[in-house]
Write an enzyme that holds these catalytic residues in place. Structure first.
Site, short mmCIF file in Angstrom:
data_model
loop_
_atom_site.label_atom_id
_atom_site.label_comp_id
_atom_site.label_asym_id
_atom_site.label_seq_id
_atom_site.Cartn_x
_atom_site.Cartn_y
_atom_site.Cartn_z
N GLY A 149 4.98 6.48 -1.28
CA GLY A 149 5.53 7.21 -0.13
C GLY A 149 6.04 6.24 0.90
O GLY A 149 5.55 5.13 1.05
N LYS A 174 1.08 -3.21 -11.96
CA LYS A 174 0.08 -3.27 -10.90
C LYS A 174 -1.24 -3.88 -11.38
O LYS A 174 -1.82 -4.70 -10.69
CB LYS A 174 -0.14 -1.87 -10.34
CG LYS A 174 1.08 -1.35 -9.56
CD LYS A 174 0.99 0.13 -9.30
CE LYS A 174 2.16 0.62 -8.45
NZ LYS A 174 2.22 2.09 -8.41
N VAL A 230 11.68 2.74 1.25
CA VAL A 230 10.65 1.89 1.85
C VAL A 230 11.23 1.02 2.97
O VAL A 230 10.62 0.90 4.05
CB VAL A 230 9.95 1.03 0.78
CG1 VAL A 230 8.91 0.11 1.42
CG2 VAL A 230 9.28 1.93 -0.26
N VAL A 275 0.90 -2.96 -4.72
CA VAL A 275 -0.17 -2.26 -5.44
C VAL A 275 -0.83 -1.26 -4.50
O VAL A 275 -1.29 -1.62 -3.42
CB VAL A 275 -1.24 -3.24 -5.95
CG1 VAL A 275 -2.30 -2.49 -6.76
CG2 VAL A 275 -0.62 -4.35 -6.77
#
Lengths: 400, 400
Positions: B297, B200, B12, B127
């Site tokens: 992703g 989450k 990320v 989230v």
């Protein structure tokens, strides 16, 4: 305390009044400040209204009252709404609207006036009713180059198409039911002919790509010619028929179109039923994002308006991210050059169809229906001259 | 120019770097200001990186550099991430994170530190990956009392369940495929046992209802016990099985749970497939709103992080709307009191099942499967003692 005024006490305007009263406590808590309504502008009489003292008939009363910071325009139309919105912005007041016609036709000018007077002009409720659409696009997806926008933007036509799909109704029968249920107006033209969707996709396109799009340039087809046979043949091939507003950018050229399309079941847009709406943005980083919910209705639309009021209350100034510039010349792609696969129904023989269109996919269980390979509109038009075509509907292609 | 730093150059973190470089032009245009990266913190060596001079190994270099306004934390975990986040906030820098574990376990404390130093602590990416979730809830739906939240919040488990549903795989086979495709980790426990979803839904619940929820209080069941027979029987009855995080508020009592549920096909959540995620908020005014997209992703998650950076760049200060307070005592509803319909499979006879559960609906084509009427967890537990139950899955009820 922030003082507001509501112009137009119809369905949506009264919804705004009701939320501001009913949820005053949560709104004040979240904002750290109360929001009050000082005036309601409407030419009609509301003698039995519990707060009838709020009603005024002269817009100047609001424009001249320095205490009023934010004005809600829920009048509709472009005549008085346009005049009064200008008046309020020029008096330095921010305006929040659900008026898609006004935003799509006069947005560029009104943004300029707002900018000059450092006032906000916000319109979350103009597209997708209560669904968060504008702010997610402008804020949350701000790191993306937006490549495409598409959506089911009109609840009336989606209700009709859902009825045709699920209950095998004809267009006329489904329209009648929609009218009886209050989901379609007596004169349904703006909905079923796609005008309402044109306004909404024009707004989204201008915001996503940065410059105004003339509504009149957007090719629009409604759903009046869709038959129940079209719907059932499409279903057999794995598609739902939806009225789609869609647009994309290629280099510095943009395109927008409103038309019924075959949407494959695996695409979440195919599952959007009844009066629900959905908007999909394709960003270069995030891929496809879909926002779904009630695209119309009193409380849902008013929810979006009050959300805008609260946004402005936090930061009352012109924000260029929520605006777009003048249309750029010669950037609208020629509709004839756009490319699709086409679903068609034809009485011509299989041989004639193959001769005209080459390799096509016939739909099992619908002897007269087939789907072509991808080609341009111009190509399709020309090839189609050789055979009789009773239905021709574009196929939506899932891209990312 | 706004100077930032990235802590943790993994998947990320490197995505954030890439977006800030690749889309620097659109970001600067939208913001009216450029965003630059001054440091990247990572203990590893990046000798071949084109901007290797940005890398530092000591967090104090960033904390002590007054030029750095915004710090991205993409380290993961709660040890160093916690320590470094505190350090940056105490130095008056705003922090943007994708670290759901840190936000859900230490959020309350970190918000307090951020508030004291008038810095922002933002977590849109924690989230739903790239899906706009936090800001639509906090901003766009601000006029609503949120009544319920639910969502498909974990891409790995949704990929596995989709494989089981579409290709009739066993759980083990589907998990293996997910691991081979890179959608599941070697040790998949946090995903398949529901821990990731707990974090989450804890974040969304705290934000929607205003006070912290202890992760440990949230009853969690994963998907490891779901069989391909469960999936196919549910399908025959018109349901998809999804791992749902859900929560609701009743008066001043809240509840949150993570468990697999049967979701009826007519609910748009049932159509969320593969690694996609979706979150649904139910507001008193807007009804149900669903936000859908890639829940994980590199680029999608980084897109949300850069969106937060741009939000802070416009307004770098603590905003209480993006935070929640301490957990309120005795407000978490006893799980035994929550009510559902249940899908069950049992080897017991039809008579025994009816004697135990009263009126149930047997599923055509699955002789051992049935759906009960609504009852509390405690009631279901007690009634179930009388028969053999091989599967028991809660049924999601579409409410508005």
């Amino acid at each position: 305390m922030i003082k507001t005024a509501v112009m137009g006490y119809g369905v949506v305007g009264s919804g705004v009044y009701e939320i501001l009263r009913k949820n005053a406590d949560v709104i004040a808590k979240r904002l750290g400040e109360e929001i009050d309504i000082k005036y309601i502008l409407d030419i009609r009489e509301f003698e039995n209204h519990p707060e009838k003292e709020l009603f005024v008939k002269d817009a100047n009363v609001i424009a001249e009252d320095k205490e009023v910071e934010i004005v809600v325009e829920t009048m509709g139309g472009v005549t008085f709404a346009y005049e009064f919105t200008k008046k309020m912005l020029m008096a330095g007041k921010s305006v929040v609207t659900s008026n898609k016609e006004l935003v799509s036709t006069k947005g560029t000018e009104l943004f300029e006036i707002a900018r000059e007077h450092n006032a906000a002009y916000m319109f979350e409720a103009a597209v997708g009713g209560g669904i968060p659409v504008i702010r997610p696009l402008v804020n949350c997806l701000a790191a993306n180059r937006i490549k495409a926008v598409c959506g089911i933007l009109n609840g009336t036509t989606n209700y009709i198409l859902t009825k045709m799909f699920k209950e095998n109704r004809s267009f006329d029968a489904a329209l009648k039911e929609a009218q009886e249920s209050g989901y379609a107006e007596k004169n349904p033209a703006a909905d079923v002919e796609g005008t309402d969707t044109v306004r909404k996709i024009a707004i989204l396109t201008a915001l996503a790509f940065g410059s105004n799009i003339d509504d009149n340039k957007i090719p629009a087809e409604g759903i009046t010619k869709i038959t129940s046979e079209d719907v059932s043949c499409a279903a057999k091939a794995g598609y739902a028929i939806k009225l789609m507003g869609s647009s994309f950018i290629e280099g510095d050229k943009v395109f927008a179109r409103v038309c019924p399309m075959l949407v494959p079941y695996e695409c979440p847009l195919a599952g959007v039923e009844d009066v629900f709406n959905a908007v999909q943005f394709t960003g270069d980083m995030v891929g496809n994002v879909m926002l779904y919910g009630r695209g119309a209705g009193k409380s849902a639309t008013a929810s979006a308006i009050v959300g805008d009021i609260m946004h402005i209350a936090k930061r009352n100034e012109f924000d260029p991210r929520f605006a777009w510039g003048e249309e750029r010349e010669n950037t609208f792609i020629d509709p004839a050059d756009t490319r699709y696969k086409y679903f068609m129904r034809s009485e011509s023989s299989e041989e004639e169809i193959k001769e005209a269109f080459g390799c096509v996919k016939f739909i099992e269980g619908c002897s007269d229906a087939f789907i072509t390979e991808e080609m341009s509109e111009a190509e399709c038009e020309k090839k189609g001259e050789k055979i009789d075509i009773s239905s021709k509907i574009r196929v939506y292609e899932v891209k990312e």
